[in-house]
Design a protein around this motif. Structure first.
Motif, PDB file in Angstrom:
ATOM      1  N   PRO B  44       0.803  -1.219   0.000  1.00 58.14           N
ATOM      2  CA  PRO B  44       0.000   0.000   0.000  1.00 58.14           C
ATOM      3  C   PRO B  44       0.838   1.273   0.000  1.00 58.14           C
ATOM      4  O   PRO B  44       0.366   2.328  -0.384  1.00 58.14           O
ATOM      5  CB  PRO B  44      -0.803  -0.090   1.296  1.00 58.14           C
ATOM      6  CG  PRO B  44      -0.704  -1.500   1.731  1.00 58.14           C
ATOM      7  CD  PRO B  44       0.551  -2.067   1.166  1.00 58.14           C
ATOM      8  N   ASN B 176       0.332   2.290  15.079  1.00 59.47           N
ATOM      9  CA  ASN B 176       1.206   2.006  16.216  1.00 59.47           C
ATOM     10  C   ASN B 176       2.616   1.637  15.746  1.00 59.47           C
ATOM     11  O   ASN B 176       2.980   0.481  15.705  1.00 59.47           O
ATOM     12  CB  ASN B 176       0.578   0.866  17.027  1.00 59.47           C
ATOM     13  CG  ASN B 176       1.190   0.741  18.392  1.00 59.47           C
ATOM     14  OD1 ASN B 176       2.039   1.538  18.780  1.00 59.47           O
ATOM     15  ND2 ASN B 176       0.767  -0.271  19.130  1.00 59.47           N
ATOM     16  N   TYR B 200      -4.481   4.207  18.657  1.00 65.23           N
ATOM     17  CA  TYR B 200      -3.445   3.657  17.790  1.00 65.23           C
ATOM     18  C   TYR B 200      -4.048   2.570  16.912  1.00 65.23           C
ATOM     19  O   TYR B 200      -4.607   1.603  17.412  1.00 65.23           O
ATOM     20  CB  TYR B 200      -2.293   3.080  18.609  1.00 65.23           C
ATOM     21  CG  TYR B 200      -1.414   4.150  19.195  1.00 65.23           C
ATOM     22  CD1 TYR B 200      -0.473   4.786  18.400  1.00 65.23           C
ATOM     23  CD2 TYR B 200      -1.545   4.534  20.523  1.00 65.23           C
ATOM     24  CE1 TYR B 200       0.332   5.780  18.919  1.00 65.23           C
ATOM     25  CE2 TYR B 200      -0.738   5.532  21.052  1.00 65.23           C
ATOM     26  CZ  TYR B 200       0.200   6.148  20.246  1.00 65.23           C
ATOM     27  OH  TYR B 200       0.992   7.131  20.756  1.00 65.23           O
ATOM     28  N   ARG B 202      -3.443  -0.170  13.433  1.00 65.21           N
ATOM     29  CA  ARG B 202      -2.345  -1.043  13.027  1.00 65.21           C
ATOM     30  C   ARG B 202      -1.782  -0.586  11.692  1.00 65.21           C
ATOM     31  O   ARG B 202      -2.507  -0.087  10.850  1.00 65.21           O
ATOM     32  CB  ARG B 202      -2.855  -2.487  12.881  1.00 65.21           C
ATOM     33  CG  ARG B 202      -3.107  -3.170  14.185  1.00 65.21           C
ATOM     34  CD  ARG B 202      -2.949  -4.678  14.028  1.00 65.21           C
ATOM     35  NE  ARG B 202      -3.906  -5.275  13.126  1.00 65.21           N
ATOM     36  CZ  ARG B 202      -5.091  -5.748  13.522  1.00 65.21           C
ATOM     37  NH1 ARG B 202      -5.456  -5.662  14.777  1.00 65.21           N
ATOM     38  NH2 ARG B 202      -5.889  -6.309  12.654  1.00 65.21           N
ATOM     39  N   LEU B 203      -0.498  -0.832  11.496  1.00 67.79           N
ATOM     40  CA  LEU B 203       0.133  -0.414  10.242  1.00 67.79           C
ATOM     41  C   LEU B 203      -0.369  -1.246   9.063  1.00 67.79           C
ATOM     42  O   LEU B 203      -0.241  -0.847   7.916  1.00 67.79           O
ATOM     43  CB  LEU B 203       1.656  -0.521  10.383  1.00 67.79           C
ATOM     44  CG  LEU B 203       2.512   0.263   9.397  1.00 67.79           C
ATOM     45  CD1 LEU B 203       2.069   1.702   9.276  1.00 67.79           C
ATOM     46  CD2 LEU B 203       3.974   0.211   9.790  1.00 67.79           C
ATOM     47  N   ASP B 204      -0.964  -2.421   9.348  1.00 70.63           N
ATOM     48  CA  ASP B 204      -1.481  -3.244   8.256  1.00 70.63           C
ATOM     49  C   ASP B 204      -3.012  -3.301   8.273  1.00 70.63           C
ATOM     50  O   ASP B 204      -3.613  -4.201   7.744  1.00 70.63           O
ATOM     51  CB  ASP B 204      -0.911  -4.664   8.346  1.00 70.63           C
ATOM     52  CG  ASP B 204      -1.275  -5.343   9.658  1.00 70.63           C
ATOM     53  OD1 ASP B 204      -1.854  -4.670  10.535  1.00 70.63           O
ATOM     54  OD2 ASP B 204      -0.979  -6.533   9.815  1.00 70.63           O
ATOM     55  N   GLN B 205      -3.629  -2.306   8.899  1.00 77.78           N
ATOM     56  CA  GLN B 205      -5.084  -2.337   9.048  1.00 77.78           C
ATOM     57  C   GLN B 205      -5.772  -1.873   7.761  1.00 77.78           C
ATOM     58  O   GLN B 205      -5.305  -0.964   7.089  1.00 77.78           O
ATOM     59  CB  GLN B 205      -5.468  -1.421  10.220  1.00 77.78           C
ATOM     60  CG  GLN B 205      -6.885  -1.571  10.699  1.00 77.78           C
ATOM     61  CD  GLN B 205      -7.067  -0.926  12.073  1.00 77.78           C
ATOM     62  OE1 GLN B 205      -6.166  -0.921  12.894  1.00 77.78           O
ATOM     63  NE2 GLN B 205      -8.238  -0.363  12.310  1.00 77.78           N
ATOM     64  N   THR B 206      -6.892  -2.514   7.416  1.00 80.35           N
ATOM     65  CA  THR B 206      -7.649  -2.051   6.258  1.00 80.35           C
ATOM     66  C   THR B 206      -9.047  -1.608   6.648  1.00 80.35           C
ATOM     67  O   THR B 206      -9.668  -0.827   5.947  1.00 80.35           O
ATOM     68  CB  THR B 206      -7.796  -3.165   5.203  1.00 80.35           C
ATOM     69  OG1 THR B 206      -8.233  -4.338   5.880  1.00 80.35           O
ATOM     70  CG2 THR B 206      -6.499  -3.441   4.494  1.00 80.35           C
ATOM     71  N   GLY B 230      -1.931   4.048   1.281  1.00 84.66           N
ATOM     72  CA  GLY B 230      -3.180   3.291   1.184  1.00 84.66           C
ATOM     73  C   GLY B 230      -4.011   3.329   2.457  1.00 84.66           C
ATOM     74  O   GLY B 230      -5.242   3.262   2.408  1.00 84.66           O
ATOM     75  N   LEU B 231      -3.344   3.450   3.614  1.00 81.24           N
ATOM     76  CA  LEU B 231      -4.076   3.514   4.883  1.00 81.24           C
ATOM     77  C   LEU B 231      -5.030   4.702   4.892  1.00 81.24           C
ATOM     78  O   LEU B 231      -6.191   4.591   5.276  1.00 81.24           O
ATOM     79  CB  LEU B 231      -3.092   3.664   6.053  1.00 81.24           C
ATOM     80  CG  LEU B 231      -2.026   2.594   6.260  1.00 81.24           C
ATOM     81  CD1 LEU B 231      -1.087   3.006   7.376  1.00 81.24           C
ATOM     82  CD2 LEU B 231      -2.685   1.274   6.596  1.00 81.24           C
TER      83      LEU B 231
END
Lengths: 304, 395
Positions: B44, B176, B200, B202-206, B230-231
């Motif tokens: 992303p 985070n 906070y 997550r860095l990989d949250q969608t 992309g986040l």
């Protein structure tokens, strides 16, 4: 109370998206014995194809059909060209080959569409929010995702429990050799199952397009959680995938929503938020470990 | 299980662009100076690194393959947003390729893994994006320069903007990781109102549905969130779908709303306020030249990631010119670098005592310009703004 309800809905919605992905993965895993890391690529292909068709034609229906067709066709092509040669090999070879496919598809998408994320518009009638309860507005589109996911689950159940194809699929999962001995073309069955899995993954990608970001590598982000679902539910079991997905979706959402708040009671706010976020992101993996400890073959093992 | 791009593919793509204009001078004057570019090209955040890489290549291309009169060659590799992978590439560049000068890292967690190896190997790192707090204060280093900003600056300026907008209660969110924690610290440093919630992600949250529900329940005056690439696209889309767009305004730092985000988010972005150190509409000669050349070469509007990388290339060029065209004498390179003898695309620019920038910050707004949504510069919010860690740095 209203907030809890909304968070539960959010959990169900995440679970339903995961189910669409997990259903295909668990079928392929359980029936064909193949670990398909490229399942996330099919999700990405569905999303990209639908976004592209929507941008070209402006039609929701065509976008849906285009995305589904692209994912299913690519899925069956993968089965025909690559996986067919790997059924007899061990899992490491399959993992290597399907990991290679991830690289191939990601780079292919970069060449075709570039690295910039794609824009996906929602049709006007889906873009608003409705009040599911007084004071709880909820996005229409997320309700649609929930409805579609539940319909697909029902459809899959009917297909597998009530049709001849479904019977072969179930038989293929439990008594592979016997099915072959009875003269069923197991190769055709495998291609169909893989195509069905790809179709579901593509559908998940299409539904996710307007909510998440459509970009290269989107499949790998969600694939890990999908594997967690498959492991919790029991490899090869659609029913397990459904319950596993809902469980993971709800647990993940509720932990994210409530753990930091609970920790705030016992420590300073900034630390609570950071620790809470960490705990919440571990939550589903702890759940998986717990399930594996108590029921090593998952909640609903297919080969029981 | 995140995918990465093969090393060869990236090298081919990267060097193919640089190689053509380089060929002639390289033969004439021996091998060009090689600059290691470790950046994020997949996932992303992939378009951020691609923009930085493209701008670096463009800067050299616009000067016949030279920076500061020295022929250069960029060796580009993809870290896939994985610190361990960035570290491996750095080690290989230092040991096998004998590269001494590095840039390119986008994400602070990758920078944290790459920079110590580069500095321990007596190399030089010039950051074109990430400027985490842990390298800005006590851990500052003579061979570590940041041309973009110190991370906190992005968010201090957003906090100052929130003050100007008159928001009293703000709900703040960030992923985070190092830069996310810097973000919330930075925002709170200059924001004078109350922070209702501090979340906070997550860095990989969608999926941000849980956060949307919390925002609605908290009823803040405004929402501030730091979600690069992309986040941010996913977050702002879901913000609009949750029906929050019309009721709770957003005030954002630049990474949450670059032109890539804007294109992917569409109408949902209209009216959003943000702070930045640069915008494509800045009216100075160097910036007009850069934006025009970038658009012609790549057929898109540059993001600030591209602008920073372009400025980094100019800064490296100025330092090379002052150091006699080599990086062998790191002290001479450092002296020349700190003079910042180049015309920045952002206007005023100089290095502070910890070798991080001192620069101005501006308020931008997403508006329609001729029917198209664009980032429009509105006013200056901070002048000659340094960072809070400079005092702890002893060089």
């Amino acid at each position: 109370m209203a907030l809890l309800l909304e968070q539960l809905l959010n959990g169900v919605q995440l679970g339903v998206t995961l189910f669409l992905l997990a259903a295909g993965l668990t079928l392929v895993f359980g029936i064909m014995g193949v670990i398909n890391l490229a399942h996330g690529s099919l999700y990405m292909i569905g999303a990209f194809a639908a976004a592209w068709v929507a941008a070209q034609t402006g039609s929701v229906l065509l976008a849906l059909l285009g995305g589904l067709a692209a994912a299913a066709v690519v899925g069956m092509a993968i089965e025909f060209v690559v996986l067919r040669r790997l059924y007899a090999r061990d899992h490491l070879d399959q993992v290597l080959a399907t990991f290679g496919l991830i690289l191939f598809f990601n780079q292919g998408m970069v060449i075709l569409f570039g690295r910039q994320p794609l824009f996906v518009a929602l049709p006007e009638f889906l873009s608003g929010a409705v009040e599911v309860l007084p004071g709880v507005p909820y996005p229409v589109y997320r309700l649609l995702i929930i409805a579609c996911g539940l319909l697909v689950a029902l459809g899959l159940w009917l297909l597998i429990q009530r049709t001849r194809i479904g019977m072969l699929v179930r038989a293929g999962a439990t008594h592979r050799e016997m099915v072959r001995a009875l003269g069923v073309d197991i190769r055709l069955l495998y291609t169909l199952v893989f195509g069905l899995g790809a179709l579901l993954a593509g559908f998940a990608g299409i539904m996710a397009g307007p909510v998440y970001s459509v970009n290269v590598g989107m499949g790998e982000q969600i694939l890990i959680l999908t594997f967690v679902v498959v492991v919790i539910g029991g490899v090869g079991s659609i029913r397990g995938a459904m319950y596993g997905a809902l469980l993971v979706g709800i647990v993940d959402t509720l932990l994210r929503a409530y753990v930091p708040g609970l920790l705030r009671g016992v420590m300073d706010a900034s630390q609570a938020d950071m620790l809470g976020a960490g705990l919440a992101s571990m939550g589903v993996y702890l759940l998986m470990a717990l399930v594996l400890l108590l029921k090593p073959r998952g909640l609903f093992p297919a080969h029981a | 299980m995140t995918a990465s791009i093969t090393r060869r593919g990236v090298l081919a793509a990267g060097t193919a662009l640089a190689a053509a204009p380089l060929a002639a001078p390289a033969i004439a004057q021996g091998a060009p100076l090689r600059i290691g570019v470790i950046t994020t090209l997949s996932g992303p955040g992939g378009y951020l690194g691609a923009d930085a890489r493209d701008a670096l290549l463009l800067a050299a291309e616009m000067n016949d393959g030279r920076l500061g009169g020295v022929p250069v060659q960029f060796v580009v590799e993809d870290d896939a947003l994985r610190p361990a992978q960035g570290k491996q590439i750095a080690e290989r560049f230092i040991r096998n390729e004998r590269i001494r000068l590095f840039t390119g890292v986008i994400f602070s967690n990758v920078l944290g893994a790459v920079v110590p190896d580069v500095l321990d190997g007596n190399g030089i790192y010039v950051s074109c994006n990430a400027g985490p707090s842990n390298f800005a204060g006590r851990e500052c280093h003579r061979n570590y320069f940041v041309v973009s900003w110190q991370n906190d600056n992005l968010h201090e300026s957003a906090g100052a903007l929130a003050n100007i907008m008159g928001y009293r209660r703000v709900f703040i969110l960030a992923p985070n990781y190092q830069a996310g924690r810097d973000a919330l610290t930075g925002f709170k440093r200059l924001f004078q109102g109350t922070v209702t919630n501090e979340v906070y992600t997550r860095l990989d949250q969608t999926d941000y549905a849980a956060e949307m529900a919390q925002i609605r329940a908290a009823r803040p005056d405004a929402v501030y969130h730091f979600h690069p690439g992309g986040l941010g696209i996913a977050f702002i889309r879901q913000y609009a779908q949750a029906g929050l767009l019309g009721t709770i305004p957003q005030v954002l730092p630049a990474p949450s709303m670059d032109v890539g985000t804007l294109a992917a988010v569409g109408d949902a972005a209209e009216g959003i306020d943000l702070s930045s150190h640069w915008n494509s509409d800045f009216d100075n000669e160097e910036n007009r030249r850069f934006v025009e050349a970038f658009r012609r070469r790549y057929n898109r509007i540059p993001t600030f990631y591209a602008q920073q990388a372009y400025d980094t290339a100019l800064a490296i060029g100025a330092a090379l010119r002052g150091a006699g065209g080599t990086v062998d004498n790191t002290e001479a390179f450092r002296t020349a670098m700190l003079r910042a003898d180049f015309r920045s695309t952002r206007g005023s620019f100089r290095f502070g005592p910890n070798q991080h920038p001192i620069q101005d910050w501006y308020a931008l707004k997403v508006e329609r310009v001729g029917g198209q949504l664009a980032l429009v510069t509105k006013r200056k919010i901070l002048e000659n703004h340094g960072d809070a860690y400079a005092a702890q740095c002893r060089l």
